[in-house]
Write an enzyme that holds these catalytic residues in place. Structure first.
Site, PDB file in Angstrom:
ATOM      1  CE  LYS A  93      -8.175  -2.388   5.207  1.00 31.53           C
ATOM      2  NZ  LYS A  93      -8.511  -3.415   4.261  1.00 31.53           N
ATOM      3  CG  ASP A 127      -3.072   4.091   4.149  1.00 25.52           C
ATOM      4  OD1 ASP A 127      -4.138   3.961   4.782  1.00 25.52           O
ATOM      5  OD2 ASP A 127      -2.781   3.383   3.164  1.00 25.52           O
ATOM      6  CD1 TRP A 172      -1.949  -2.289   1.859  1.00 28.98           C
ATOM      7  CD2 TRP A 172      -2.854  -1.434  -0.005  1.00 28.98           C
ATOM      8  NE1 TRP A 172      -2.870  -3.188   1.376  1.00 28.98           N
ATOM      9  CE2 TRP A 172      -3.441  -2.696   0.253  1.00 28.98           C
ATOM     10  CE3 TRP A 172      -3.260  -0.715  -1.124  1.00 28.98           C
ATOM     11  CZ2 TRP A 172      -4.419  -3.240  -0.580  1.00 28.98           C
ATOM     12  CZ3 TRP A 172      -4.240  -1.265  -1.958  1.00 28.98           C
ATOM     13  CH2 TRP A 172      -4.806  -2.510  -1.680  1.00 28.98           C
TER      14      TRP A 172
HETATM   15  N1  PMP Z   1      -4.139   1.267   2.495  1.00 29.62           N
HETATM   16  C1  PMP Z   1      -4.187   0.161   3.246  1.00 29.62           C
HETATM   17  C2  PMP Z   1      -3.292   0.062   4.443  1.00 29.62           C
HETATM   18  C3  PMP Z   1      -5.075  -0.863   2.918  1.00 29.62           C
HETATM   19  O1  PMP Z   1      -5.131  -1.967   3.668  1.00 29.62           O
HETATM   20  C4  PMP Z   1      -5.926  -0.725   1.790  1.00 29.62           C
HETATM   21  C5  PMP Z   1      -6.946  -1.765   1.402  1.00 29.62           C
HETATM   22  N2  PMP Z   1      -6.857  -2.974   1.951  1.00 29.62           N
HETATM   23  C6  PMP Z   1      -5.805   0.428   1.029  1.00 29.62           C
HETATM   24  C7  PMP Z   1      -4.924   1.413   1.413  1.00 29.62           C
HETATM   25  C8  PMP Z   1      -6.644   0.634  -0.208  1.00 29.62           C
HETATM   26  O2  PMP Z   1      -7.911   0.949   0.175  1.00 29.62           O
HETATM   27  P1  PMP Z   1      -9.142   1.112  -0.830  1.00 29.62           P
HETATM   28  O3  PMP Z   1      -9.431  -0.241  -1.356  1.00 29.62           O
HETATM   29  O4  PMP Z   1     -10.198   1.676   0.051  1.00 29.62           O
HETATM   30  O5  PMP Z   1      -8.721   2.049  -1.907  1.00 29.62           O
END
Ligand code: PMP
Length: 360
Positions: free
Chosen positions: A196, A172, A102
């Site tokens: 989450k 994030d 991520w």
């Molecule tokens: N950052 C983290 C730490 C994640 O775990 C996730 C999704 N699992 C995301 C970003 C991406 O999120 P989204 O699918 O809402 O774009």
């Protein structure tokens, strides 16, 4: 059908009382004769939902007064792009700490829009650790420093946040927001997809400090400017109404549990029980990350072979323990244990792990 224990990484388990309340009031929201998804987002009823959701988040997560809370669409992934668009000045750059996929995706967007620099990375050891503060090389010119507080795929988590030489720190927190007490005032901005710990997929929370927001670039498309949503109080356009409402119910549940102190205590108990079971298995279960970086939210582990892992996942499912397969990019087992996973779920899982071990 009875409800199962849901260890999915996101979307993930939500508190049953929140889902039940949603079900009870779905067809007639507070005597309006309509459901929440049929009323205007500019109605008194929805305005109250929005205000209460913000107030609950502010109270429960101890967000100081000099922060704004906004609710956006597009997932955390849109924040990967909006952040550099809004905050890297022309010709400038921002620093990224790379602790997993991520974080890499966030960096990728910064490099499309402007320039992202790597301040530290744990890729040299397959993202099994969190770089220490002394290993950070921060560019004095960086517009901000970005980190991922919990690495959902690799199973590592920051347990102390670094000092970043007076730079704006952006996190994030998609996979660990509201799971433990953090000093929000250290951050210039925190963002998190809701799916989450906060509610259903479809809404992203952005918590942004006033002094950071004031440095935003101008001239952006209206919807991509944080200023638009701050000024419009998340009502510039139609917000994800249902997601915000279910977040309100989830936050009400957190409050009823006793707030963050209680949630944090239970999360710690859950993680301790699980990691203890791994560590006492004489190598039958092997944690994949350095013990001091272990995540309380997503525990990653391996068994002796992929066949045995597949059998573990299948047998666990038969026992009512779902969603334990690791991310497709890394394999193995991943136990996601967000706020709404009760201690009883981890007790059932660890009992199952012991039985599975004896059997094999
Ligand atoms: N950052 C983290 C730490 C994640 O775990 C996730 C999704 N699992 C995301 C970003 C991406 O999120 P989204 O699918 O809402 O774009």
């Amino acid at each position: 059908m009875p409800r199962i224990y849901n260890f999915n990484p996101g979307p993930s388990t939500l508190p049953l009382p929140a889902l039940e309340k949603c079900q009870t009031e779905f067809l007639d929201y507070k005597g309006t004769g309509m459901s929440i998804v049929e009323i205007s987002h500019r109605s008194k009823d929805f305005e109250a939902v929005l205000a209460d959701t913000k107030a609950l988040l502010k109270e429960l997560f101890f967000i100081p007064d000099n922060f704004k809370i906004i609710f956006l669409g597009g997932g955390a992934s849109l924040q990967f792009a909006m952040l550099p668009m809004n905050f890297i000045p022309t010709g400038g750059s921002a620093d990224y700490i790379i602790t997993g996929e991520w974080a890499q995706r966030a960096l990728k967007e910064a490099n499309i829009i402007a320039r992202g620099r790597v301040a530290a990375s744990s890729e040299d050891k397959q993202f099994t650790y969190i770089p220490s503060e002394k290993d950070l090389v921060i560019d004095p010119q960086a517009a901000y420093v970005h980190l991922t507080s919990n690495n959902t795929i690799f199973g590592t988590q920051y347990h102390a946040f670094p000092e970043v030489k007076g730079k704006f720190l952006v996190a994030d927190m998609s996979s660990d927001i509201l799971s433990r007490r953090v000093d929000v005032s250290k951050f210039a901005m925190i963002y998190a997809g809701a799916q989450k710990n906060l509610g259903p997929a479809g809404v992203t929370v952005v918590i942004i400090r006033d002094d950071f927001a004031a440095t935003a670039n101008s001239g952006l498309p209206t919807m991509l400017s944080y200023g638009t949503h701050i000024k419009g109080d998340s009502l510039y356009n139609t917000p994800p109404v249902f997601c915000i409402y279910l977040m309100q119910l989830t936050l009400q549940w957190v409050k009823e549990q006793g707030g963050l102190a209680v949630i944090e205590k239970i999360n710690r108990q859950k993680a301790e029980l699980l990691y203890q079971t791994i560590d006492e298995s004489n190598g039958f279960y092997r944690g994949t990350v350095q013990p001091e970086a272990r995540s309380w939210m997503n525990a990653t582990l391996r068994l002796a072979s992929e066949e045995l892992e597949a059998e573990f996942v299948a047998e666990a499912k038969k026992a009512g323990l779902h969603g334990l397969k690791g991310h497709r990019s890394v394999g193995g087992i991943r136990v996601s244990m967000y706020n709404a996973m009760p201690l009883a779920g981890i007790e059932k899982l660890t009992d199952f792990m012991k039985q599975f071990k004896s059997k094999h």
